[in-house]
Design a protein around this motif. Structure first.
Motif, short mmCIF file in Angstrom:
data_model
loop_
_atom_site.label_atom_id
_atom_site.label_comp_id
_atom_site.label_asym_id
_atom_site.label_seq_id
_atom_site.Cartn_x
_atom_site.Cartn_y
_atom_site.Cartn_z
N GLU A 69 -20.53 -13.45 11.23
CA GLU A 69 -21.04 -13.34 9.87
C GLU A 69 -20.20 -12.42 9.01
O GLU A 69 -19.92 -12.73 7.85
N GLU A 70 -19.77 -11.31 9.56
CA GLU A 70 -19.02 -10.34 8.76
C GLU A 70 -17.69 -10.92 8.28
O GLU A 70 -17.34 -10.82 7.10
N GLU A 88 -25.53 -15.76 1.72
CA GLU A 88 -26.75 -15.14 2.24
C GLU A 88 -27.93 -16.13 2.20
O GLU A 88 -28.72 -16.21 3.14
N GLN A 91 -27.41 -18.69 4.93
CA GLN A 91 -27.74 -18.13 6.24
C GLN A 91 -29.25 -18.02 6.43
O GLN A 91 -29.76 -18.32 7.52
N VAL A 121 -21.83 -19.05 14.02
CA VAL A 121 -21.74 -17.90 13.11
C VAL A 121 -23.04 -17.13 13.10
O VAL A 121 -23.05 -15.90 13.15
N THR A 122 -24.16 -17.85 13.04
CA THR A 122 -25.47 -17.18 12.99
C THR A 122 -25.98 -16.79 14.37
O THR A 122 -27.08 -16.24 14.49
#
Length: 193
Positions: A69-70, A88, A91, A121-122
């Protein structure tokens, strides 16, 4: 498939997940037709193509997990017209609907492969990801393999109809991206006035 049999069909589908231009809509009906001729077992084709789908999906999940995520947020911050709030919201939406998205995403051309990346990613739990990937892939594969199996020599008809479906998805994606870009530019222009 001629050399490796049903595992060859699975390998082709794993590669299709990694390289979406390889069309599963052609590979799967051909595997079904091959099973109808008696050269392969229908059950083996269904099992191996589903295994291939899952293996390819795991590889893309791993890429998404490595991206994280970062890093994704840093990349998104550099893209024009993309706001971090967009990422955001996406997500948050994926956190609420991730299971359904992975399951149904396996049955939509183009997104079949790509849906694994946001799951990684999540950091969707791997067991959940595998379950919904396997179920969705098994349905998609079964439909196309059985179509090739029952159509026999006419198995290429499936590819024609699937090509239309793929084109519809591409047009919808292009329209959605176009709408997004135009609305963002208009909003930006209003702010700068």
């Amino acid at each position: 498939m001629e050399t490796l049999g049903a595992p060859g069909a699975g390998l082709a589908i794993a590669l299709e997940n990694l390289f979406p231009p390889l069309p599963s809509e052609a590979i799967l009906p051909l595997a079904g037709f091959t099973a109808a001729r008696g050269d392969l077992s229908l059950m083996a084709v269904l099992i191996w193509t589903t295994i291939g789908s899952v293996v390819g999906a795991i590889a893309l999940y791993a890429i998404g997990a490595m991206l994280g995520e970062e890093r994704m947020m840093r990349l998104a911050a550099k893209l024009p017209l993309i706001k971090l709030s967009d990422i955001e919201k996406t997500q948050a939406w994926f956190a609420r609907h991730g299971r359904k998205t992975v399951f149904f995403g396996r049955m939509i051309p183009i997104f079949r492969s790509l849906i694994s990346i946001p799951a990684g990613v999540t950091r969707m739990p791997v067991a959940t990801f595998l379950l919904f990937t396997t179920l969705g892939s098994a349905i998609w594969n079964t439909v196309f393999v059985l179509a090739g199996y029952y159509l026999g020599e006419n198995w290429t008809i499936v590819e024609d109809y699937a090509g239309v479906l793929s084109n519809v998805v591409i047009v919808l994606v292009v329209v959605a991206v176009g709408w997004f870009v135009v609305s963002r530019i208009r909003r930006r222009d209003k702010v700068t006035r």
